[in-house]
Design an enzyme around this catalytic site. Sequence first.
Site, short mmCIF file in Angstrom:
data_model
loop_
_atom_site.label_atom_id
_atom_site.label_comp_id
_atom_site.label_asym_id
_atom_site.label_seq_id
_atom_site.Cartn_x
_atom_site.Cartn_y
_atom_site.Cartn_z
N LYS A 1 -44.18 -15.51 6.04
CA LYS A 1 -42.97 -15.51 5.22
C LYS A 1 -42.75 -14.12 4.61
O LYS A 1 -43.66 -13.27 4.63
CB LYS A 1 -43.09 -16.60 4.16
CG LYS A 1 -43.13 -18.03 4.75
CD LYS A 1 -43.32 -19.05 3.64
CE LYS A 1 -43.22 -20.47 4.15
NZ LYS A 1 -43.39 -21.47 3.05
N ASN B 1 -45.66 -18.87 -0.71
CA ASN B 1 -46.99 -19.20 -0.22
C ASN B 1 -47.34 -18.57 1.12
O ASN B 1 -48.12 -19.12 1.88
CB ASN B 1 -47.19 -20.72 -0.22
CG ASN B 1 -46.11 -21.42 0.59
OD1 ASN B 1 -45.36 -20.77 1.30
ND2 ASN B 1 -46.07 -22.73 0.50
N1 UDP Z 1 -41.59 -25.46 -1.61
C1 UDP Z 1 -41.09 -25.09 -2.84
N2 UDP Z 1 -41.26 -25.91 -3.92
C2 UDP Z 1 -41.90 -27.11 -3.83
C3 UDP Z 1 -42.40 -27.51 -2.57
C4 UDP Z 1 -42.21 -26.66 -1.47
O1 UDP Z 1 -40.51 -24.02 -2.96
O2 UDP Z 1 -42.03 -27.82 -4.84
C5 UDP Z 1 -41.42 -24.58 -0.44
C6 UDP Z 1 -42.73 -23.88 -0.03
O3 UDP Z 1 -42.42 -22.56 0.39
C7 UDP Z 1 -43.19 -24.74 1.12
C8 UDP Z 1 -41.86 -25.10 1.78
O4 UDP Z 1 -40.99 -25.33 0.68
O5 UDP Z 1 -44.07 -24.03 1.98
C9 UDP Z 1 -41.91 -26.33 2.65
O6 UDP Z 1 -42.42 -27.41 1.91
P1 UDP Z 1 -43.48 -28.40 2.57
O7 UDP Z 1 -43.67 -29.53 1.64
O8 UDP Z 1 -43.07 -28.70 3.98
O9 UDP Z 1 -44.84 -27.53 2.54
P2 UDP Z 1 -45.70 -26.84 3.72
O10 UDP Z 1 -45.57 -27.70 4.93
O11 UDP Z 1 -45.14 -25.45 3.92
O12 UDP Z 1 -47.10 -26.79 3.17
#
Ligand code: UDP
Length: 162
Positions: free
Chosen positions: A18, A124
């Site tokens: 990212k 992240n």
């Molecule tokens: N995200 C965010 N706030 C939250 C949860 C998720 O900004 O409370 C963002 C974060 O960058 C995350 C992405 O949205 O990586 C996608 O969320 P997901 O739950 O799919 O997490 P991942 O699969 O990336 O661990």
Amino acid sequence: MRIFAGRFETERTYIMIKPDGVQRGYVGEIIARFERKGNVLKGLKTFQCPKAVAEEHYQDLSEKPFFGDLVEYICSGPVVCMVWEGPGVVKSARKMIGATNPLESEPGTIRGDLGAFYALVGRNVIHGSDSNESAEREIALWFGGDDELVDWTPTITPWTRE
Ligand code: UDP
Ligand code: MG
């Protein structure tokens, strides 16, 4: 080609560094971790993401309150798009990446080691597909077709498969 290596099926996943990971200079470190694990790099590019692509990628989260910020973040600078192939790579990549919130991700994971700098769940460093279906959908979305990917097998493969 889908081959079996032990009990793990060789499969592909979509990994994306990212904008914060790119800006902080973690491209090399992240690629090294995936290589060291024995995965094979099938596609790689830098990309300035248009809003529509970020919205489609995260379509399942479109109702979330953070959706607008998330799309803005993904488009805020270049990302590095990758396709990695390996036995069970979808799940193993998610393990290597760690929990969504960098403050909750384990030491040794990419987010745990490189992302804990932040107190923000959203920033992240890296994305990894959460299933085979997501992986194929995301590869088709981020790469413009098979001519952007290379189907190759490392010469060392016979030494690394039972
Ligand atoms: N995200 C965010 N706030 C939250 C949860 C998720 O900004 O409370 C963002 C974060 O960058 C995350 C992405 O949205 O990586 C996608 O969320 P997901 O739950 O799919 O997490 P991942 O699969 O990336 O661990
Ligand atoms: Mg996800």
